[in-house]
Motif scaffolding. Structure first.
Motif, short mmCIF file in Angstrom:
data_model
loop_
_atom_site.label_atom_id
_atom_site.label_comp_id
_atom_site.label_asym_id
_atom_site.label_seq_id
_atom_site.Cartn_x
_atom_site.Cartn_y
_atom_site.Cartn_z
N SER A 1 46.61 -2.41 23.71
CA SER A 1 45.63 -1.45 24.18
C SER A 1 45.60 -1.31 25.70
CB SER A 1 44.23 -1.85 23.72
OG SER A 1 43.80 -3.01 24.39
N GLY A 2 46.11 -2.32 26.41
CA GLY A 2 46.02 -2.32 27.86
C GLY A 2 44.61 -2.60 28.35
N SER A 3 43.74 -3.04 27.43
CA SER A 3 42.35 -3.31 27.77
C SER A 3 42.16 -4.78 28.09
CB SER A 3 41.46 -2.92 26.58
OG SER A 3 40.10 -3.03 26.92
N THR A 4 40.96 -5.10 28.54
CA THR A 4 40.60 -6.47 28.83
C THR A 4 39.49 -6.89 27.87
OG1 THR A 4 38.84 -5.88 30.38
CG2 THR A 4 41.08 -6.15 31.29
N ILE A 5 39.27 -8.18 27.75
CA ILE A 5 38.19 -8.68 26.91
C ILE A 5 36.85 -8.20 27.45
CG2 ILE A 5 36.98 -10.75 26.12
CD1 ILE A 5 39.63 -10.12 24.66
N THR B 1 26.50 -14.09 11.60
CA THR B 1 27.83 -14.69 11.62
C THR B 1 28.81 -13.68 12.18
OG1 THR B 1 27.30 -16.03 9.68
CG2 THR B 1 29.64 -15.75 10.19
N VAL B 2 29.66 -14.13 13.09
CA VAL B 2 30.67 -13.28 13.70
C VAL B 2 32.03 -13.73 13.19
CG1 VAL B 2 31.68 -12.46 15.86
CG2 VAL B 2 29.24 -13.06 15.76
N PHE B 3 32.75 -12.82 12.58
CA PHE B 3 34.11 -13.08 12.12
C PHE B 3 35.04 -12.52 13.20
CE2 PHE B 3 31.54 -13.00 8.33
CZ PHE B 3 32.03 -14.06 7.59
N VAL B 4 35.60 -13.42 14.00
CA VAL B 4 36.45 -12.99 15.12
C VAL B 4 37.90 -13.37 14.86
CG1 VAL B 4 34.59 -13.10 16.81
CG2 VAL B 4 35.99 -15.10 16.42
N PRO B 5 38.79 -12.56 15.40
CA PRO B 5 40.21 -12.90 15.28
C PRO B 5 40.55 -14.13 16.12
CG PRO B 5 39.89 -10.61 15.97
CD PRO B 5 38.57 -11.29 16.04
N ASP B 6 41.69 -14.69 15.84
CA ASP B 6 42.13 -15.84 16.64
C ASP B 6 42.67 -15.37 17.99
OD1 ASP B 6 44.69 -14.83 16.11
OD2 ASP B 6 45.19 -16.40 14.69
N ASP B 7 43.02 -16.31 18.84
CA ASP B 7 43.50 -15.99 20.19
C ASP B 7 44.72 -15.09 20.17
OD1 ASP B 7 41.44 -17.45 21.29
OD2 ASP B 7 42.68 -19.21 21.70
N ASP B 8 45.63 -15.29 19.22
CA ASP B 8 46.83 -14.46 19.14
C ASP B 8 46.48 -13.00 18.87
OD1 ASP B 8 48.55 -16.59 19.68
OD2 ASP B 8 48.89 -17.02 17.55
N ALA B 9 45.48 -12.78 18.03
CA ALA B 9 45.07 -11.40 17.73
C ALA B 9 44.48 -10.74 18.97
CB ALA B 9 44.07 -11.38 16.59
N PHE B 10 43.66 -11.48 19.75
CA PHE B 10 43.12 -10.92 20.99
C PHE B 10 44.23 -10.64 21.99
CE2 PHE B 10 38.76 -12.46 19.88
CZ PHE B 10 38.12 -11.25 20.08
N LYS B 11 45.20 -11.52 22.08
CA LYS B 11 46.34 -11.31 22.99
C LYS B 11 47.09 -10.05 22.58
CE LYS B 11 50.57 -13.36 24.67
NZ LYS B 11 51.56 -14.41 24.51
N ASP B 12 47.33 -9.90 21.29
CA ASP B 12 48.02 -8.72 20.77
C ASP B 12 47.22 -7.46 21.09
OD1 ASP B 12 50.18 -7.54 19.23
OD2 ASP B 12 48.69 -7.21 17.65
N PHE B 13 45.90 -7.53 20.90
CA PHE B 13 45.03 -6.38 21.21
C PHE B 13 45.16 -5.99 22.68
CE2 PHE B 13 40.98 -5.17 23.16
CZ PHE B 13 40.76 -3.95 22.55
#
Length: 93
Positions: free
Chosen positions: A25-29, A9-21
């Motif tokens: 961070s200046g990183s990409t997915i 099971t993968v517990f992933v953040p929602d889209d807003d959390a990835f956008k914030d990341f």
């Protein structure tokens, strides 16, 4: 690299959390998902062995010391008195 046989099971953040990341961070997915990146280690700490649905997590007695993750950390899920499930301060399922 995640080479273990599933299920997991993968517990992933929602889209807003990835956008914030990405913004902070200046990183990409794509860079985040590179197996040798520091970000991959963070992601591995959100993957647990076994298949858990939100309904199962709601109905089970959750381990007080959390679930062991593939990254070596413990992922704690808290069930509130309102019946919400909380992981890392974020409501899930």
């Amino acid at each position: 690299e995640l080479a273990a046989a599933g299920p997991f099971t993968v517990f992933v953040p929602d889209d807003d959390a990835f956008k914030d990341f990405r913004e902070k961070s200046g990183s990409t997915i794509e860079a985040f998902l590179t197996p040798d990146s520091r970000s991959w280690a963070i992601l591995a700490n959100h993957i647990v062995p076994g298949k858990y649905t939100a309904a199962q997590l709601h109905s089970m007695d959750l381990p007080t010391d959390g679930f062991a993750t593939y990254g070596g950390a413990r992922l704690t899920i808290v069930k509130t008195t309102d019946g919400d499930l909380i992981v890392g301060g974020q409501k899930i399922g």
